[in-house]
Design a protein around this motif. Structure first.
Motif: not given
Length: 449
Positions: A157-178
C-alpha cells in the motif's frame, strides 16, 4: 416408575464420575451425592484453587472428570487434573447441551456429571503432551506468518501511494529483488537506475521496465509507513525463525528413542522450496518419526505434512477407521434422515486448521497431471468445484490416514491409468443398465479403445 415404586433411569457406567463447569473466574464441580455430603462445590480460577479442587476430587475417590471445551479456560484445568492422575474427558459443547429450563453453573455441572456417569459423553481428541507442544509451536508459527503477510500488504500500500508499481513488474515483492529494492528505498536511495540494478537475474521483466516502475512520488509520510511495515515484517521473520528452532528441537526430541530408517529417504519430488517453509530439513525428521515419506502423496508438501503430524500425532489408532478420521475433519457428507427420507447431506461446517489446509492442497493438486488431479477435474465438471475440493481433500486425508496407520507407501497410478479405470467402471455400469432392459452392448468397429 417400576412396580416397586423405584425410579428408573439410564444405567450408571462411570460410578465415580464428576462434572466441572468451566468459567473465567470460577469452576463449579459436581460429584455423585453418595460420595460427598457437599456434592457441588465452587472453586476459584487461580492455580491454588484448581489444585484444591483436584485434591478434593481425588480424596473422595473420583476417577474420571468431564468438562466442556470453553474457550481456552479449560487448558490449565485439564493439565492439572491430568497431572493428579484423573481421566479427563473434554466434551464438545454440542454434545452436552442442557435440557430446557433454568440455567446456572450448578445445573450445568450437575448435568455434565449425569451425562458422564451414564457414559453419554465422547472425549474430544487431545494429543500427548509432546505432540501438544509441537502443535503449539506450529500454530504460533502460522499466526506469525499471517501477521507478516499483513505487514507485506502494508508495504504494498505504501508503495502504491508513492506510485511505485513494483507489484506489477515483480511476481512477489517479498522475494529477493523486491525486498532488496524496498530496503534501499527505506535507506534513502531514490535513483531508479540504482534501484533497477538490484534486479535478480531470474526476473522476467526487463531492466528498463523495472526502472520505469521505480520512478515515484516519494513523500516522507509514505516512506515512513514503508519503513514501519518493513521493520514489523523483519521482526516477525525473526520470530518465525525462533519457532523453526523450537519445532526442530521438538521433532528431534520425539525422534530421540526412534531408530533411523533402514531405507534411505528418496529425493524430493519437487526441488523448488516454498517461501514460507521451515528453514530445516522437515522431510528427514518426519521420515524418521513416522517411518514413511508423507510427501510422496501429491499435495502434501513438507509444511502440510508437519501440520498434519502436529495436529493429529503419530498414533492415528484413536480413530477406528478412515471414515471416522474424515468425519472428524468435517470432510464427510452429512447424514440427516427422517422417515427414510434424506433431509440433508451437506458436509458439517468446522473451524479446523487442517481442513482449510487440505482444501487448499486439493485446489493445488487439481492442476497437476496426476490421478488426484484427474479425479478433481472430473468431479468439478460434474458437480462443481466446491464439492470437488471437499472430495479431493477427503481423499488426501484418507491417504494420510493409511500412510500413518498402516505404513502405506503411496504411488501415483498416473492420469492414463485413472482414466482407463474410470472408463471401465462406466462401461460396466452401462452394461448392467442395458441388461436390465434386455439389451447388450457391443463394441463398435474401429471404436475408441
Amino acid at each position: 416408575m417400576s412396580k416397586s415404586g423405584k425410579a428408573l433411569g439410564l444405567p450408571i457406567v462411570n460410578v465415580r464420575a464428576a462434572g466441572i463447569d468451566i468459567g473465567a473466574r470460577i469452576q463449579v464441580a459436581a460429584v455423585p451425592p453418595e460420595l460427598s455430603d457437599d456434592p457441588v462445590r465452587t472453586f476459584g480460577s487461580f492455580t491454588a484453587d484448581i489444585e484444591q479442587m483436584a485434591n478434593w476430587l481425588t480424596s473422595i475417590g473420583i476417577t474420571t472428570v468431564a468438562m466442556e471445551s470453553t474457550g481456552v479456560y479449560w487448558v490449565p484445568v485439564y493439565e492439572i487434573l491430568e497431572a493428579h492422575g484423573l481421566t479427563v474427558v473434554l466434551a464438545n459443547a454440542r454434545d452436552c447441551k442442557a435440557v430446557p429450563g433454568r440455567k446456572s453453573d450448578v445445573n450445568d455441572a450437575q448435568w455434565l456429571q449425569r451425562l458422564h456417569a451414564c457414559g453419554l459423553l465422547r472425549a474430544s481428541f487431545h494429543p500427548a503432551p509432546d505432540i501438544a507442544a509441537l502443535r503449539a509451536y506450529t500454530r504460533i508459527r502460522e499466526r506469525h506468518l499471517e501477521y507478516a503477510a499483513a505487514h507485506m500488504q502494508h508495504m504494498q500500500k505504501a508503495l502504491t501511494l508513492m506510485n511505485l508499481q513494483l507489484h506489477h513488474v515483480l511476481s512477489d515483492i517479498s522475494g529477493v529483488t523486491g525486498l532488496k529494492i524496498i530496503r534501499a528505498i527505506v535507506s534513502g536511495e531514490r535513483d531508479p537506475d540504482v534501484l533497477a540494478s538490484m534486479r535478480d537475474v531470474r526476473c522476467r521483466e526487463s531492466l528498463q521496465t523495472i526502472r520505469a516502475a521505480l520512478v515515484g512520488n516519494y513523500q516522507p509520510e509514505h516512506v515512513f509507513a514503508l519503513a514501519q511495515a518493513l521493520a514489523l515484517f523483519d521482526s516477525y521473520q525473526d520470530r518465525i525463525g525462533d519457532c523453526d528452532r523450537q519445532i526442530e528441537n521438538s521433532l528431534r526430541a520425539l525422534n530421540a528413542d526412534r531408530p533411523k530408517p533402514q531405507t534411505p529417504l528418496r529425493a524430493a519430488r519437487i526441488r523448488t522450496k516454498q517461501a514460507n517453509a521451515p528453514k530445516f530439513d522437515v522431510r528427514a525428521l518426519l521420515y524418521q518419526l513416522t517411518g514413511t515419506d508423507l510427501t510422496l502423496i501429491h499435495g502434501l508438501g513438507p509444511s502440510l505434512a508437519l501440520s498434519l503430524v502436529a495436529e493429529c500425532g503419530t498414533n492415528l489408532g484413536k480413530w477406528p477407521s478412515e471414515k471416522h478420521f474424515a468425519s472428524w475433519l468435517c470432510l464427510s457428507p452429512g447424514c440427516k434422515i427422517s422417515g427414510g427420507k434424506v433431509l440433508s447431506a451437506r458436509t458439517r461446517r468446522g473451524s479446523s486448521r487442517l481442513t482449510s489446509q487440505l482444501r487448499l492442497a486439493a485446489t493445488n493438486v487439481g492442476r497437476t497431471e496426476t490421478a488426484l488431479g484427474a479425479f478433481y477435474r472430473r468431479l468439478a465438471a460434474r458437480v462443481g468445484k466446491a464439492k470437488a475440493v471437499t472430495a479431493t481433500a477427503r481423499k488426501l486425508a484418507i491417504l494420510f490416514y493409511r500412510a500413518m496407520r498402516f505404513g502405506m507407501q503411496y504411488q501415483d497410478p498416473g492420469v492414463d491409468q485413472y482414466e482407463q479405470r474410470y472408463r471401465e467402471r462406466v462401461v460396466r455400469q452401462l452394461e448392467r443398465r442395458a441388461a436390465r432392459f434386455g439389451f447388450s452392448l457391443q463394441p463398435a468397429a474401429g471404436g475408441v479403445s
